[in-house]
Design an enzyme around this catalytic site. Structure first.
Site, PDB file in Angstrom:
ATOM      1  N   LYS A 280       0.757  -1.043  -0.005  1.00  0.00           N
ATOM      2  CA  LYS A 280      -0.028  -0.044  -0.103  1.00  0.00           C
ATOM      3  C   LYS A 280       0.860   1.158   0.004  1.00  0.00           C
ATOM      4  O   LYS A 280       1.996   1.359   0.519  1.00  0.00           O
ATOM      5  CB  LYS A 280      -0.694   0.104   1.367  1.00  0.00           C
ATOM      6  CG  LYS A 280      -1.945  -1.098   1.391  1.00  0.00           C
ATOM      7  CD  LYS A 280      -2.533  -1.029   2.682  1.00  0.00           C
ATOM      8  CE  LYS A 280      -3.689  -2.017   3.099  1.00  0.00           C
ATOM      9  NZ  LYS A 280      -4.888  -1.643   2.224  1.00  0.00           N
ATOM     10  N   ARG A 354      -9.978 -11.741   2.181  1.00  0.00           N
ATOM     11  CA  ARG A 354     -11.106 -12.751   1.591  1.00  0.00           C
ATOM     12  C   ARG A 354     -10.235 -14.275   1.427  1.00  0.00           C
ATOM     13  O   ARG A 354     -10.781 -15.305   1.717  1.00  0.00           O
ATOM     14  CB  ARG A 354     -11.442 -12.287   0.419  1.00  0.00           C
ATOM     15  CG  ARG A 354     -10.467 -12.483  -0.741  1.00  0.00           C
ATOM     16  CD  ARG A 354     -10.730 -11.626  -2.054  1.00  0.00           C
ATOM     17  NE  ARG A 354     -10.791 -10.008  -1.749  1.00  0.00           N
ATOM     18  CZ  ARG A 354     -11.078  -9.075  -2.536  1.00  0.00           C
ATOM     19  NH1 ARG A 354     -11.410  -9.667  -3.959  1.00  0.00           N
ATOM     20  NH2 ARG A 354     -11.137  -8.063  -2.452  1.00  0.00           N
TER      21      ARG A 354
END
Length: 485
Positions: A280, A354
């Site tokens: 990020k 996920r």
């Protein structure tokens, strides 16, 4: 303290730690005292007989409100001099002749009905230390009190607020004190967990907080940690967390009768998310201590269920890990096995949530629970679509979805139903694996994540997924800036 497992972290080439002495294990367990922190709220709610001289709070809906007509001439002049009007959330203190506080006016902007259920949460930020009581008739006394208690919250672990005089509220007659305190404690618990920075709150501390909760209410807990994740067939949780020097783990809490309806909550417990090798930018990493917000929400829910002794068999699963960067980090393009046998191509390492949820879902689904709910700070796409205050809800059961939507609306914590849009499922296709965990393209990111999770559900009778933000970016009534489960 329940029987402790052996501490073994051979999940990383850089780490080969084995603890053989029980004393070492006991000393190394983090001391969280989570419930002690949450229960500080109890001192703020007093029974009526303890505060006969409490300052009255009047809820004013409009300029013709009856309470305004009962003011003294001096108080009316005070209101006029300050050009105060009862717009929603406006607060005015009326002085006593001796300099004290005679009363508090809270504008609702609604001619008597509070439109924002937690509007009373604006009061603690504006009132001086004292004891207060609601003088107006309340449409929902529980929500009015909960709003006040929610607005009192401050995260003070690292910053001394000094010896400020406490702010207390007298409980309205007929209110169930234990129930409203349970709601407030659950809220404080979740906020405390999210607000604690990652240097003091990693997978081990998340485990310790869960153990504390289980011990308090008679639950049982099993933890699969480090290389044990591979031995017990949780390969994607292991892959996501193996690059960190803090071992990943799957935390599994059980409570209640095995014969009761099975309610399983899975909370994403990524204690810090760098994005992995798809790192990020710095600005996107600033709030990543909140990436375990789903786990915090799951534990807050567990506190409420266990404290109320609801007739359910509760299971809370928390896949806990750091998404870190090291030579053994999982990579874009890798193909990972999963617990249910499906192979997963990695499209982006910053979509790690996920993956850990999928292994936990597979475990939960094996016993065909009556309700299976995942809660996760899962996608930025959900925030782009609906903003920070409106989490999307996905469900394969219309009745469950309607119930969640209705209750959320009633307490000022709304959800917005989004579809498991079947035509998009093909966008998760992979040429080398059973599925890719992200779609090729930037569209419908929250839906794509939900569709990926749904692939791991086959036996659960009802499934719902909440893509929460877990954070309040700007203060609102009853919601201070910071973590929000």
């Amino acid at each position: 303290m329940p029987r402790l497992k052996a501490l073994s972290l051979p999940h990383s080439p850089a780490i080969n730690v084995r603890a053989h002495q029980a004393s070492f294990i006991l000393a190394s367990m983090p001391k969280i005292k989570t419930l002690q922190s949450a229960r500080r709220v109890a001192a703020a709610l007093l029974p009526p007989e303890d505060a006969p001289d409490a300052v009255p709070i009047w809820l004013i809906g409009g300029n013709g409100d009856a309470a305004l007509k009962d003011l003294t001439d001096a108080q009316r002049r005070w209101v006029e001099a300050r050009d105060w009007s009862p717009k929603q959330g406006s607060v005015l203190l009326l002085p006593e002749s001796d300099g004290g506080i005679a009363a508090v006016l809270l504008g609702t902007g609604s001619n008597g009905a509070v439109k924002a259920p937690l509007l009373t949460g604006v009061l603690p930020g504006t009132l001086p230390g004292a004891t207060y009581r609601f003088a107006s008739k309340l449409d929902d006394p529980e929500l009015a009190v909960l709003g006040f208690l929610a607005g009192l919250y401050r995260f003070s672990r690292y910053k001394d607020d000094g010896q400020a005089k406490p702010k207390r509220l007298v409980m309205p007659e007929g209110l169930d004190r234990d129930r409203v305190l349970a709601l407030a404690e659950a809220l404080y618990l979740g906020r405390d967990l999210i607000n604690t920075p990652a240097n003091d709150f990693g997978p081990a501390e998340l485990e310790a907080a869960t153990r504390e909760l289980a011990n308090e209410y008679g639950g049982s807990i099993k933890v699969t940690e480090g290389s044990g994740l591979l031995a017990d067939n949780f390969p994607m949780i292991h892959a996501v967390g193996r690059a960190s020097d803090r071992a990943p783990r799957l935390i599994d809490l059980h409570w209640g009768s095995e014969h009761a309806p099975k309610v399983t909550i899975i909370g994403k417990g990524i204690c810090f998310d760098t994005g992995g090798l798809d790192i990020k930018p710095a600005s996107a990493m600033l709030q990543m201590k909140k990436d375990m917000g789903g786990a915090a929400a799951a534990l807050s829910f567990a506190l409420l269920v266990m404290r109320a002794k609801l007739p359910v068999r509760l299971r809370v699963l928390i896949p806990a890990a750091d998404n870190a960067i090291a030579g053994n980090a999982f990579r874009p393009g890798d193909v990972l096995p999963s617990r249910n046998g499906m192979t997963v191509e990695i499209g982006n390492t910053d979509a790690e949530g996920r993956l850990v949820l999928a292994d936990a879902i597979s475990l939960a689904d094996e016993e065909a629970p009556d309700y299976l709910i995942t809660i996760a700070t899962l996608t930025g796409a959900a925030r782009v679509a609906l903003g920070p205050d409106l989490p999307p809800l996905f469900s394969n059961d219309d009745a469950l979805a309607a119930s969640l939507l209705g209750h959320g609306e009633a307490v000022g914590d709304p959800l917005w139903r989004m579809p498991f849009w079947a035509p998009y499922d093909k966008k998760l296709a992979s040429s080398i694996a059973d599925v890719n965990h992200i779609a090729d393209g930037a569209y419908a990111g929250s839906i794509m994540a939900a569709l990926f999770l749904k692939r791991f559900v086959s036996k659960a009778k009802r499934f719902a997924h909440l893509d929460i933000f877990g954070w309040v970016p700007a203060e609102q009534p009853g919601r201070p800036k910071g973590g929000e489960p």
